[in-house]
Every structure is written in C-alpha cells, then in structure tokens.
Design an enzyme around this catalytic site. Structure first.
Site, PDB file in Angstrom:
ATOM      1  N   HIS A 130       0.838  -1.200   0.000  1.00 53.34           N
ATOM      2  CA  HIS A 130       0.000   0.000   0.000  1.00 53.34           C
ATOM      3  C   HIS A 130       0.872   1.249   0.000  1.00 53.34           C
ATOM      4  O   HIS A 130       1.844   1.332   0.738  1.00 53.34           O
ATOM      5  CB  HIS A 130      -0.906   0.005   1.239  1.00 53.34           C
ATOM      6  N   ASP A 173     -14.158   3.833   8.034  1.00 52.19           N
ATOM      7  CA  ASP A 173     -13.110   4.678   7.454  1.00 52.19           C
ATOM      8  C   ASP A 173     -13.670   5.536   6.335  1.00 52.19           C
ATOM      9  O   ASP A 173     -13.319   6.717   6.214  1.00 52.19           O
ATOM     10  CB  ASP A 173     -11.946   3.828   6.932  1.00 52.19           C
ATOM     11  N   ARG A 188     -13.060  13.961   7.480  1.00 53.40           N
ATOM     12  CA  ARG A 188     -11.712  14.541   7.668  1.00 53.40           C
ATOM     13  C   ARG A 188     -11.340  15.444   6.495  1.00 53.40           C
ATOM     14  O   ARG A 188     -10.709  16.487   6.655  1.00 53.40           O
ATOM     15  CB  ARG A 188     -10.677  13.426   7.809  1.00 53.40           C
ATOM     16  N   SER A 210      -6.686   4.782   9.465  1.00 55.02           N
ATOM     17  CA  SER A 210      -7.449   4.731   8.212  1.00 55.02           C
ATOM     18  C   SER A 210      -6.837   3.685   7.274  1.00 55.02           C
ATOM     19  O   SER A 210      -7.516   2.791   6.767  1.00 55.02           O
ATOM     20  CB  SER A 210      -7.423   6.125   7.577  1.00 55.02           C
ATOM     21  N   LYS A 221      -8.155  -0.694   6.637  1.00 51.08           N
ATOM     22  CA  LYS A 221      -8.493  -1.268   5.326  1.00 51.08           C
ATOM     23  C   LYS A 221      -7.569  -2.437   5.000  1.00 51.08           C
ATOM     24  O   LYS A 221      -7.992  -3.456   4.481  1.00 51.08           O
ATOM     25  CB  LYS A 221      -8.385  -0.196   4.235  1.00 51.08           C
TER      26      LYS A 221
HETATM   27  N1  URA Z   1      -4.867   7.228   2.619  1.00 48.62           N
HETATM   28  C1  URA Z   1      -5.858   6.694   3.377  1.00 48.62           C
HETATM   29  O1  URA Z   1      -6.426   5.657   3.032  1.00 48.62           O
HETATM   30  N2  URA Z   1      -6.199   7.327   4.508  1.00 48.62           N
HETATM   31  C2  URA Z   1      -5.599   8.453   4.945  1.00 48.62           C
HETATM   32  O2  URA Z   1      -5.955   8.953   5.995  1.00 48.62           O
HETATM   33  C3  URA Z   1      -4.581   8.994   4.154  1.00 48.62           C
HETATM   34  C4  URA Z   1      -4.222   8.353   2.987  1.00 48.62           C
END
Ligand code: URA
Length: 441
Positions: free
Chosen positions: A82, A161, A168, A183, A187
């Site tokens: 990621h 999220d 946010r 966050s 995931k």
């Molecule tokens: N990518 C994400 O999935 N969440 C964040 O808070 C910042 C970047």
C-alpha cells in the site's frame, strides 16, 4: 456513555479506553453520532494525539465496522502493498508483476484517484477491455492460477473509514498520524493479507512533509500490523518530485510496462526494488535483501515479469496487444512542450501541483462523479537537480483541450523552481522501518 464526555476527555489529552473508542466508531458508522460531534472529536485527536494503544484500538474498531475478507482460498503467504499516495506512482502495476513472477501471490484491492493523487484502478482501465469488477471467486481463481489479481475495493470494507475519511477531508483533519495510520491499516487488515508492505511517501506531494513525521507514521503502522499478527514493514520514499517521468493514467501504464521491458526510469525501479525486497522476504521466498534483489532483477532480465503482467491483463479481460505494443493506447490529441523561462537547475518541485496539472487536463476527478480522460497527462523532461537552458522543455503536456493545456502550462511553471544553485544528490529511498527497528539511508 456520552459522546460529549469523550470529546471533553480528548480535548484535555486524556487517554480513551477500548470501549470508549468502540462506542465512537460504532456510533458514528451507524449514524447515532452526528457529524458535528465527530468533527470536534477528530480535531481534538489532531491537537492532542493518541498513544499507540488508542491508535491500535481505533484501527481494530474501524476494521471490524464491516466485512473482513477471508483469503484462505488462496494458497501461500499473501502479501499486500500500500502506498500512502503520490504523484506518478505506478509502482503497484510493475511491482505486483515482478513479485508474482517470483512466486509470491499478490491479491490486491486498489482504489481510484483521490485529489491530486492517481489510483491504480483508473490507470488499469486505460487498457482496452480490462475490468477490475471481477467476482470474489474469479479473484481467488486468478491469484491461485497466475499469482496476481487486482480488484476494486468492496463497498463494505471498513465502512467506518469511508465515513470518517470523507469528514476529515472537509474538516482539515487529514494530516494527523493516528488518523492516517488507523485509516490505512483498518483497510489493510480487513483485506485479509498475511503480510503488509507500506510505501510511506514524504515530500511536497505527500501528506508527510518531513522525515521525522514519515518515520513516525511508518513506525505507527508497522506496530499496528505487527500487533494484529501480520508481518508488516515499510519504506519511506521520495515524493518531492513525481515518481518516474509519466503522470496521467495511460501514460503511467505505458511507463510501468516499459519498466518491465527493462526500460524504466531509475527512481521507479529503485522504489520497486525496495518494496519488492520486503514483499519477497514477507512472502517467505527470499532469505535476505540480496537474495530478493537478485530474484526481482532476474524477472525483468528474463522477461518473466512482463509475461506475468500480460497473463494478469488477459485474465481480467484486457487486450494483450496493448502490452506488447504500447502505441495501441489511446493518444491525446495535442502534445505541447512547457518551455523553461530561465536557465539554471531544477531546485524545487511542488509535486502536488504537478498532480493538479494532470487533474485539470481531465486525468483526475473534480467531483466524485467526474468522468476522467485516460489519455491526458504529462511527461517530465527535467527533474530535481537537472540542468536546464532557457527555452528547453521542462515537460510535455498531453491534452485534448487547448484551453486546459494553457491552464496546465501556467500551473506547471508555478510548480517548478529553477535556480542557480545545484541540488545535491536526490534520494529515492530515505528509510526502512520493520518490527526490528528503523534504518535510515
Ligand atoms: N490514505 C488513506 O487511506 N487514509 C488516509 O488517511 C490517508 C491516505
């Protein structure tokens, strides 16, 4: 329990218990806690922080807010990668093929572009016929058969999220380490991989602007992953300039394919090697960094990574012609150079603005429902530290609209600083963070 009391507690920097964090996450996801209270809470977290235990509890609560994937039908150790988001970041495309060619299954959930950053799903759709909307069964089948599949994120993965991130985004609470870490990791943990490799971007095109902040974010995510029982590691990489030369959907896919053909830009290859080594070690097929490096380079030299990419594209309905002849990709109508107004050295690039150039050309979404133009974008001709003469092209804009070309050129010129001073060596990789510690390069 009352949300008012929990906001009050965090406002004074007090630690929240697991039950209190669960109350907030579940209440907000279900709609029992209104946006205004959640906004106040998120701002209190930004200002007062959360310790490791609170951040881990927040992550686990968000992970458990929806479906968690069971990848047990896929044989072997599944490794996910990621990136925290960048400009010109096409690493997932080439790296997945290199790692899969080494025998490590890559079962990847990817997203679409967000703000100035591009998304893997959009990029792949520039290959004619390619589909990321495949069924779970097809996904498992493809990973078992060819070791690689990429699909769009399912709507029910970490729904907390999704809701919190949207809030946010409009309450200036994105750039906060506990919130970013929870966050991303919620995931990743819900996606079911056994090992997680994180590419934490640092610089003018990233959320993290300094090495200390990037290391703190990486370290937090590695600790969360490790506590959740996943082999987790991270590299901190340069986002003070776009990665590679291409920015824009099909242009980036072409660059990724060229890398697999042994003709990729140096920084993109370095990024793939650093992440790939951690993936092969996490996937249990390489004993150490040197071993992993040799295996990865071999996949480019012997063409096995390109072959793997072609198999992956074909299995998801894409046209193979596009892989072996990249001239098949749809081209933008106009290619316009951006000429340097002065002579000197490229000393600063406001990288998020370069991402915005691609967006205003039509390569990204202005709103959630925008239809994007996959053929537009930019090819850089000069990067940090390069010498440039007045009138020399800094980049080439690929566009389908002359008014947008003009706006992109103006924006591009504001994003580049050319000065008399020579910039020292530009690093691609700044640090590596594993559960055994931090190594700075
Ligand atoms: N990518 C994400 O999935 N969440 C964040 O808070 C910042 C970047």
């Amino acid at each position: 329990m009352r949300m008012y009391d929990l906001i009050y507690k965090k406002k004074y920097g007090e630690k929240l218990s697991k039950e209190e964090i669960d109350f907030i996450v579940q209440g907000y996801t279900k709609g029992d806690i209104p946006d205004y209270q959640m906004s106040a809470f998120l701002m209190a977290v930004c200002l007062k922080g959360m310790d490791m235990e609170e951040t881990t509890n927040l992550t686990l609560s968000m992970r458990d807010s929806g479906e968690t994937l069971d990848l047990s039908k896929i044989h072997g150790i599944k490794v996910d990668k990621h990136s925290t988001g960048g400009v010109g970041d096409k690493t997932s495309l080439c790296l997945s093929a290199m790692v899969a060619a080494c025998g490590v299954p890559v079962a990847k959930m990817s997203g679409r572009g967000l703000g100035h950053t591009g998304g893997t799903i959009d990029k792949l759709e520039s290959i004619k016929g390619f589909s990321t909307s495949i069924s779970g069964e097809q996904f498992f089948e493809n990973v078992n058969r060819i070791k690689m599949a990429i699909m769009g994120q399912t709507a029910d993965l970490a729904p907390a999220d999704k809701k919190i991130y949207a809030l946010r985004d409009v309450t200036a609470t994105v750039d906060c380490i506990p919130l970013i870490a929870s966050s991303i990791m919620s995931k990743k943990l819900a996606s079911g991989a056994d090992a997680i490799v994180l590419d934490v971007k640092m610089g003018s095109g990233a959320f993290m602007k300094t090495l200390d902040d990037a290391i703190a974010l990486a370290d937090t995510m590695v600790k969360i992953g490790t506590m959740a029982g996943k082999h987790t590691s991270a590299v901190i990489t340069n986002m003070d300039q776009p990665l590679g030369l291409a920015v824009g959907n099909s242009l980036e896919v072409i660059e990724a394919i060229n890398l697999l053909k042994g003709q990729g830009p140096k920084d993109l290859l370095e990024d793939c090697m650093a992440l790939g080594c951690l993936m092969l070690i996490g996937g249990g097929v390489a004993k150490d960094h040197d071993d992993a490096e040799k295996m990865l380079l071999q996949t480019i030299e012997d063409g096995s990574a390109l072959k793997k990419f072609a198999e992956f594209v074909e299995a998801q309905g894409g046209s193979l012609e596009f892989i072996y002849d990249t001239d098949k990709f749809e081209k933008a109508q106009y290619v316009e150079p951006v000429l340097s107004p002065v002579s000197g050295y490229v000393s600063h690039i406001q990288t998020d603005e370069i991402g915005m150039c691609s967006l205003i050309l039509g390569g990204g979404r202005e709103t959630k429902d925008s239809v994007i133009d996959l053929s537009v974008g930019l090819i850089l001709n000069k990067k940090l530290g390069d010498k440039v003469e007045k009138g020399e092209p800094l980049a080439y804009i690929h566009s389908n609209d002359q008014a947008k070309t003009k706006a992109a050129i103006e924006r591009f010129l504001n994003a580049y600083t050319i000065s008399d001073n020579f910039t020292d060596e530009v690093k691609t990789i700044y640090a590596k963070v594993t559960s055994s510690g931090i190594i700075k390069f």
